[in-house]
Scaffold this motif. Structure first.
Motif, PDB file in Angstrom:
ATOM      1  N   SER A  70       0.664  -1.102   0.388  1.00  0.00           N
ATOM      2  CA  SER A  70      -0.270  -0.006   0.290  1.00  0.00           C
ATOM      3  C   SER A  70       0.514   1.549   0.091  1.00  0.00           C
ATOM      4  N   SER A  71       1.994   1.623   0.357  1.00  0.00           N
ATOM      5  CA  SER A  71       3.120   2.276   0.580  1.00  0.00           C
ATOM      6  C   SER A  71       3.605   2.225  -1.238  1.00  0.00           C
ATOM      7  N   PHE A  72       4.074   1.380  -1.248  1.00  0.00           N
ATOM      8  CA  PHE A  72       4.545   1.620  -2.654  1.00  0.00           C
ATOM      9  C   PHE A  72       3.826   2.618  -3.338  1.00  0.00           C
ATOM     10  N   LEU A  73       2.179   1.627  -3.588  1.00  0.00           N
ATOM     11  CA  LEU A  73       0.557   3.000  -4.878  1.00  0.00           C
ATOM     12  C   LEU A  73       1.021   3.664  -4.057  1.00  0.00           C
ATOM     13  N   ALA A  74       0.134   4.018  -3.210  1.00  0.00           N
ATOM     14  CA  ALA A  74       0.258   5.706  -1.752  1.00  0.00           C
ATOM     15  C   ALA A  74       2.300   6.443  -2.315  1.00  0.00           C
ATOM     16  N   ALA A  75       3.400   6.135  -2.735  1.00  0.00           N
ATOM     17  CA  ALA A  75       4.652   6.734  -3.249  1.00  0.00           C
ATOM     18  C   ALA A  75       4.015   7.281  -4.393  1.00  0.00           C
ATOM     19  N   GLY A  76       3.522   6.272  -5.828  1.00  0.00           N
ATOM     20  CA  GLY A  76       3.580   6.221  -7.273  1.00  0.00           C
ATOM     21  C   GLY A  76       2.672   7.941  -7.019  1.00  0.00           C
ATOM     22  N   SER A 110      13.166  10.623  -4.800  1.00  0.00           N
ATOM     23  CA  SER A 110      12.127  11.250  -4.316  1.00  0.00           C
ATOM     24  C   SER A 110      11.314   9.935  -4.554  1.00  0.00           C
ATOM     25  N   PHE A 111      11.193   8.919  -5.030  1.00  0.00           N
ATOM     26  CA  PHE A 111      10.417   7.657  -5.021  1.00  0.00           C
ATOM     27  C   PHE A 111      10.462   7.084  -3.743  1.00  0.00           C
ATOM     28  N   LEU A 112      11.822   6.851  -3.262  1.00  0.00           N
ATOM     29  CA  LEU A 112      12.165   5.898  -2.891  1.00  0.00           C
ATOM     30  C   LEU A 112      12.107   6.194  -1.508  1.00  0.00           C
ATOM     31  N   ILE A 113      12.123   8.078  -1.539  1.00  0.00           N
ATOM     32  CA  ILE A 113      12.210   8.956   0.697  1.00  0.00           C
ATOM     33  C   ILE A 113      10.773   8.537   0.536  1.00  0.00           C
ATOM     34  N   PHE A 114       9.568   8.842  -0.530  1.00  0.00           N
ATOM     35  CA  PHE A 114       8.484   8.948  -0.533  1.00  0.00           C
ATOM     36  C   PHE A 114       7.909   7.549   0.446  1.00  0.00           C
ATOM     37  N   TRP A 115       7.823   6.804  -0.493  1.00  0.00           N
ATOM     38  CA  TRP A 115       7.914   5.596  -0.111  1.00  0.00           C
ATOM     39  C   TRP A 115       8.182   4.835   1.399  1.00  0.00           C
ATOM     40  N   ALA A 116       9.503   5.344   1.682  1.00  0.00           N
ATOM     41  CA  ALA A 116      10.023   5.324   2.737  1.00  0.00           C
ATOM     42  C   ALA A 116       9.008   5.954   4.572  1.00  0.00           C
ATOM     43  N   VAL A 117       8.693   7.350   3.788  1.00  0.00           N
ATOM     44  CA  VAL A 117       8.422   7.895   4.363  1.00  0.00           C
ATOM     45  C   VAL A 117       6.548   7.135   4.777  1.00  0.00           C
ATOM     46  N   VAL A 118       6.057   7.304   3.482  1.00  0.00           N
ATOM     47  CA  VAL A 118       4.433   6.379   4.239  1.00  0.00           C
ATOM     48  C   VAL A 118       4.578   5.103   4.625  1.00  0.00           C
ATOM     49  N   ALA A 119       5.231   4.526   4.600  1.00  0.00           N
ATOM     50  CA  ALA A 119       5.329   3.161   5.667  1.00  0.00           C
ATOM     51  C   ALA A 119       6.086   3.183   6.217  1.00  0.00           C
ATOM     52  N   LEU A 120       6.480   4.272   7.245  1.00  0.00           N
ATOM     53  CA  LEU A 120       7.026   4.491   8.341  1.00  0.00           C
ATOM     54  C   LEU A 120       5.589   4.898   8.949  1.00  0.00           C
ATOM     55  N   GLY A 121       4.210   5.465   8.355  1.00  0.00           N
ATOM     56  CA  GLY A 121       3.256   6.455   8.607  1.00  0.00           C
ATOM     57  C   GLY A 121       2.504   5.256   8.751  1.00  0.00           C
ATOM     58  N   ALA A 122       2.591   4.508   7.807  1.00  0.00           N
ATOM     59  CA  ALA A 122       1.819   2.939   7.875  1.00  0.00           C
ATOM     60  C   ALA A 122       1.951   2.257   9.064  1.00  0.00           C
TER      61      ALA A 122
END
Length: 83
Positions: A6-12, A46-58
């Motif tokens: 889910s964090s992968f999709l949200a980062a995209g 930026s994708f990897l940073i977005f993915w990490a931040v969203v995954a941390l929040g989730a």
């Protein structure tokens, strides 16, 4: 896997929204010189940073809603309830 996927999709989606407005070739380091990376490298980082931040929040949200192991299980209801 639920958090990762889910964090992968949200980062995209987040990356598509951000780079629909921002041109990666116009990025500057805190107002100083331009970022000396290719556009593809900026997209990737930026994708990897977005993915990490969203995954941390989730992950934090999942941790907060999980039931601690020392709490007793809820008692099952009687078979005929409610009538």
């Amino acid at each position: 896997m639920a958090v990762t996927w889910s964090s992968f999709l949200a980062a995209g989606v987040l990356e598509a929204l951000v780079f629909a407005v921002v041109d990666p070739r116009d990025l500057h380091w805190f107002g100083a010189e331009r970022v000396a990376l290719s556009a593809q490298a900026i997209y990737t980082l930026s994708f990897l940073i977005f993915w990490a931040v969203v995954a941390l929040g989730a992950s934090v949200a999942l941790l907060l809603v999980s039931v601690p192991a020392d709490e007793p299980e809820p008692q099952p209801r009687s078979p005929g309830w409610p009538r």
